[in-house]
Design an enzyme around this catalytic site. Sequence first.
Site, PDB file in Angstrom:
ATOM      1  CG  ASN A  65      47.056  24.726  31.939  1.00  0.00           C
ATOM      2  OD1 ASN A  65      48.017  24.126  31.442  1.00  0.00           O
ATOM      3  ND2 ASN A  65      47.212  25.755  32.767  1.00  0.00           N
ATOM      4  CE  LYS A 118      47.447  24.487  36.390  1.00  0.00           C
ATOM      5  NZ  LYS A 118      47.335  25.410  37.475  1.00  0.00           N
ATOM      6  CG  HIS A 140      48.489  29.722  33.160  1.00  0.00           C
ATOM      7  ND1 HIS A 140      48.982  29.665  34.444  1.00  0.00           N
ATOM      8  CD2 HIS A 140      47.296  29.084  33.193  1.00  0.00           C
ATOM      9  CE1 HIS A 140      48.120  29.014  35.208  1.00  0.00           C
ATOM     10  NE2 HIS A 140      47.088  28.650  34.464  1.00  0.00           N
ATOM     11  CD  GLU A 172      50.211  27.625  37.212  1.00  0.00           C
ATOM     12  OE1 GLU A 172      50.565  26.865  36.291  1.00  0.00           O
ATOM     13  OE2 GLU A 172      49.218  27.396  37.939  1.00  0.00           O
ATOM     14  CD  GLU A 203      43.147  30.177  34.039  1.00  0.00           C
ATOM     15  OE1 GLU A 203      42.523  29.122  33.960  1.00  0.00           O
ATOM     16  OE2 GLU A 203      44.382  30.232  34.178  1.00  0.00           O
ATOM     17  N   GLY A 206      44.163  26.608  41.468  1.00  0.00           N
ATOM     18  CA  GLY A 206      44.773  25.539  42.242  1.00  0.00           C
ATOM     19  C   GLY A 206      44.595  25.689  43.742  1.00  0.00           C
ATOM     20  CB  SER A 209      39.150  26.068  42.076  1.00  0.00           C
ATOM     21  OG  SER A 209      40.475  26.214  42.582  1.00  0.00           O
TER      22      SER A 209
HETATM   23  C1  PEP Z   1      44.651  26.767  35.482  1.00  0.00           C
HETATM   24  O1  PEP Z   1      45.787  26.671  35.892  1.00  0.00           O
HETATM   25  O2  PEP Z   1      44.457  27.175  34.326  1.00  0.00           O
HETATM   26  C2  PEP Z   1      43.557  26.405  36.386  1.00  0.00           C
HETATM   27  C3  PEP Z   1      42.390  26.919  36.176  1.00  0.00           C
HETATM   28  O3  PEP Z   1      43.869  25.541  37.420  1.00  0.00           O
HETATM   29  P1  PEP Z   1      42.850  24.896  38.493  1.00  0.00           P
HETATM   30  O4  PEP Z   1      41.626  24.454  37.731  1.00  0.00           O
HETATM   31  O5  PEP Z   1      43.601  23.754  39.083  1.00  0.00           O
HETATM   32  O6  PEP Z   1      42.540  25.975  39.475  1.00  0.00           O
END
Ligand code: PEP
Length: 251
Positions: free
Chosen positions: A9, A11, A95, A97, A167, A173, A213
């Site tokens: 992803n 973003k 997602h 976000e 998630e 992040g 992460s």
């Molecule tokens: C995401 O936004 O889907 C995600 C998992 O981000 P990160 O790996 O940076 O935590």
Amino acid sequence: MRRKIVAGNWKMNKTASEAAALIDGIKAATAGIDQVDIVVCPPFTDLKDAAAACAGSNVALGAQNVHWAESGAYTGEISAAMLKEIGVQYVIIGHSERRQYFGETDDSVNQRTKAALAAGFTPIVCVGETLQEREAGKIEEVIVRQVTEGFKGLSSAELAKLVVAYEPVWAIGTGLTATPAQAQEVHALIRRTLAAISDGATAETIRIQYGGSMKPANAKELMDQPDIDGGLIGGAALKADSFADIIKAAL
Ligand code: PEP
């Protein structure tokens, strides 16, 4: 055996030319790997160049959202037909976000998921609790609600076509990762909930990715868990080497 799926992803990162270069790097670093589904989800403006870069390779293309209407007065939104014509195969939906900053709800997730399935995409539908919800002991309540409401009205055959991404919002992040045991516990809960809204056999076929992460150093122990079928990767998907190392951890 569920086939593992690792998706990036991106973003709001990478211009179109940067996207093509990153995909070339991913192709080089994963040449010959065909046992894992590999997906990149760049921003909308990159998709055409990204499709050209992915053509004929082991890397499939995804988008980061899709609207439920066929066309019309929805400023800033993108339809399934627009994505289809470019060659998109996967769509990330719901997602955190989008839920947090752009008013996405279980109901809009439901509408987008139905539209994505109707168009023949594989939706990657994100669910996950916030830190506040975790600390308040509400993981089960939140996950069951997101899965039940987000997938309301879908048949077992439709459910079998989608991918769920667990998630935990507090891990996205932040550098904080759910431990393999914490993640497995929620993945098992998601699978039980999927069984409750369809049937056990269907739930066993649905792939559930972990995201939050995930990086080369923790990917293998997470994906070794029985109900973790791959990863949805943010930060570590923006470099070909780290993304490829996560894909190799899924082999
Ligand atoms: C995401 O936004 O889907 C995600 C998992 O981000 P990160 O790996 O940076 O935590």
